[in-house]
Write an enzyme that holds these catalytic residues in place. Structure first.
Site, PDB file in Angstrom:
ATOM      1  N   ASP A   1       0.848  -1.190   0.000  1.00 61.79           N
ATOM      2  CA  ASP A   1       0.000   0.000   0.000  1.00 61.79           C
ATOM      3  C   ASP A   1       0.893   1.251   0.000  1.00 61.79           C
ATOM      4  O   ASP A   1       1.753   1.392  -0.858  1.00 61.79           O
ATOM      5  CB  ASP A   1      -0.957  -0.062   1.198  1.00 61.79           C
ATOM      6  CG  ASP A   1      -1.936   1.093   1.261  1.00 61.79           C
ATOM      7  OD1 ASP A   1      -2.781   1.191   0.368  1.00 61.79           O
ATOM      8  OD2 ASP A   1      -1.835   1.889   2.214  1.00 61.79           O
TER       9      ASP A   1
ATOM     10  N   TYR B   1      -0.373  11.780   3.584  1.00 61.01           N
ATOM     11  CA  TYR B   1      -1.166  12.077   2.399  1.00 61.01           C
ATOM     12  C   TYR B   1      -1.333  13.582   2.177  1.00 61.01           C
ATOM     13  O   TYR B   1      -1.620  14.010   1.055  1.00 61.01           O
ATOM     14  CB  TYR B   1      -2.550  11.440   2.522  1.00 61.01           C
ATOM     15  CG  TYR B   1      -2.521   9.923   2.538  1.00 61.01           C
ATOM     16  CD1 TYR B   1      -2.666   9.198   1.359  1.00 61.01           C
ATOM     17  CD2 TYR B   1      -2.331   9.225   3.716  1.00 61.01           C
ATOM     18  CE1 TYR B   1      -2.629   7.812   1.362  1.00 61.01           C
ATOM     19  CE2 TYR B   1      -2.293   7.842   3.730  1.00 61.01           C
ATOM     20  CZ  TYR B   1      -2.436   7.133   2.557  1.00 61.01           C
ATOM     21  OH  TYR B   1      -2.392   5.761   2.570  1.00 61.01           O
TER      22      TYR B   1
ATOM     23  N   HIS C   1      -7.243  -6.268  -0.457  1.00 62.17           N
ATOM     24  CA  HIS C   1      -6.165  -5.278  -0.437  1.00 62.17           C
ATOM     25  C   HIS C   1      -5.100  -5.638   0.590  1.00 62.17           C
ATOM     26  O   HIS C   1      -3.923  -5.360   0.387  1.00 62.17           O
ATOM     27  CB  HIS C   1      -6.766  -3.906  -0.098  1.00 62.17           C
ATOM     28  CG  HIS C   1      -5.756  -2.816   0.046  1.00 62.17           C
ATOM     29  ND1 HIS C   1      -5.124  -2.242  -1.030  1.00 62.17           N
ATOM     30  CD2 HIS C   1      -5.262  -2.188   1.151  1.00 62.17           C
ATOM     31  CE1 HIS C   1      -4.302  -1.305  -0.607  1.00 62.17           C
ATOM     32  NE2 HIS C   1      -4.358  -1.254   0.710  1.00 62.17           N
TER      33      HIS C   1
END
Length: 365
Positions: A171, A283, A338
């Site tokens: 990820d 982020y 995921h």
């Protein structure tokens, strides 16, 4: 630079217009995501007003976080940044280094199955990234730019006494792993990435495919101050639990489900005051770093992908091939989520072993 010709006015206007459109998209979508989150908050308050704002801080870690079979808890302070990093290490010192970089919202524990598996032949180090868990979390979002995160890995590698490693990332940790491999190719003997494409593939694909833009909506939502952290705490971290356990996004369709103790491990780490700000700050600086350069990867690379990933479209996996100028192996697992290395650890470990031994044999030949 001196002597360089200035771009013509039309070109300058075009560049400015593209930049304006880009940031208009970012902040518009950020606003849309914020409105959706606000509506969900109001819905929760209307249904269960007493439960909505419940937040339990876990004071004691569950036993699984101190399981000796996973390795030893260690700390290292980096001279340049002054930050102290926490990691769990398994396997004898002096063996080749395998460095593991987790994603969001995870921490070193997401690699528990790999710590046990690869310690026989490697010094396996599962890191808490900057801002996560017991690693220091600088207060300002500027301290989480990609350049800082890449430098962290280089500095940690050197502080551990190594000049190269097998680098594995999942990820967001996969994003960092790609960039480390690009910037410091001499430090990465083999690259293994789980459920994250080459960064250039991701940035180009997301702008051309609205479906991926929607799936990556949290990238935009996280640009807001404090509100994303607040939304995570609602209903005693219901969002966090749902990410790992729900039918749509969770672990365990045909693999390993998280145990109650595993979930408590995540809740223990992220329920601490301020524990979400560092991870989300990763982020908050991303869009200022775009566009990413189209750099190629020159070491043998394995890309593993769970086809039922709710956040990343599988089409990006195959496109990644064009950016790897060496042996490239792609394996897509049809029933995996995921959270691949936790979802189907036995298969993932077997695929990693095959890749590592195959590359060793290839090198000898």
């Amino acid at each position: 630079r001196p002597g360089a010709a200035c771009p013509p006015p039309a070109r300058r206007v075009m560049v400015a217009a593209r930049a304006l459109l880009f940031w208009a998209l970012v902040y518009s979508y950020c606003g849309v995501c914020a409105c959706i989150a606000g509506l969900r908050l109001l819905w929760s308050i209307g249904r269960r007003p007493g439960e909505t704002f419940r937040w339990v801080v876990r004071e004691n870690p569950p036993a699984c976080l101190n399981d000796p079979s996973l390795g030893t808890h260690c700390y290292i302070r980096i001279k340049d940044s002054g930050l102290r990093f926490h990691y769990v290490a398994a396997g004898e010192r002096g063996k080749p280094l395998m460095l593991l970089l987790h994603g969001f919202p995870e921490f070193w524990y997401s690699w528990r199955h790999q710590l046990r598996e690869f310690k026989s032949e490697y010094r396996v180090v599962a890191l808490d990234l900057r801002g996560y868990g017991e690693t220091d979390a600088p207060p300002h979002k500027e301290n989480y730019k990609l350049d800082c995160l890449i430098a962290d890995i280089k500095d940690i590698l050197e502080s551990l006494g190594y000049n190269k490693c097998v680098l594995i990332g999942h990820d967001w940790g996969g994003m960092i792993a790609w960039l480390v491999a690009i910037c410091y190719p001499e430090m990465v003997t083999k690259l293994i990435v789980v459920n994250f494409p080459h960064p250039s593939v991701f940035t180009e694909y997301i702008l051309r495919h609205p479906s991926q833009l929607i799936k990556s909506g949290y990238y935009f939502f996280f640009q807001m101050p404090w509100f994303p952290e607040f939304m995570f705490t609602l209903n005693d971290f219901k969002v966090l639990k749902s990410l790992f356990t729900s039918q749509a996004t969770g672990i365990g369709r045909k693999g390993c489900r998280l145990t109650a103790e595993d979930i408590e491990a995540y809740l223990y780490v992220f329920s601490q005051p301020g524990a979400l700000t560092g991870p989300i700050n990763h982020y908050r600086t991303l869009f200022s770093c775009l566009p990413l350069q189209h750099h190629e990867v020159i070491m043998p690379t394995l890309l593993l992908w769970g086809e039922r990933d709710a956040f990343m479209e599988v089409e990006m996996a195959e496109i990644t091939r064009i950016y790897v100028k060496n042996h490239f192996r792609l394996t897509i697992l049809s029933e995996a989520s995921h959270w691949l290395q936790q979802d189907q650890p036995d298969i993932v470990n077997k695929l990693i072993w095959t890749f590592l031994k195959e590359e060793t044999k290839r090198k000898r030949e």
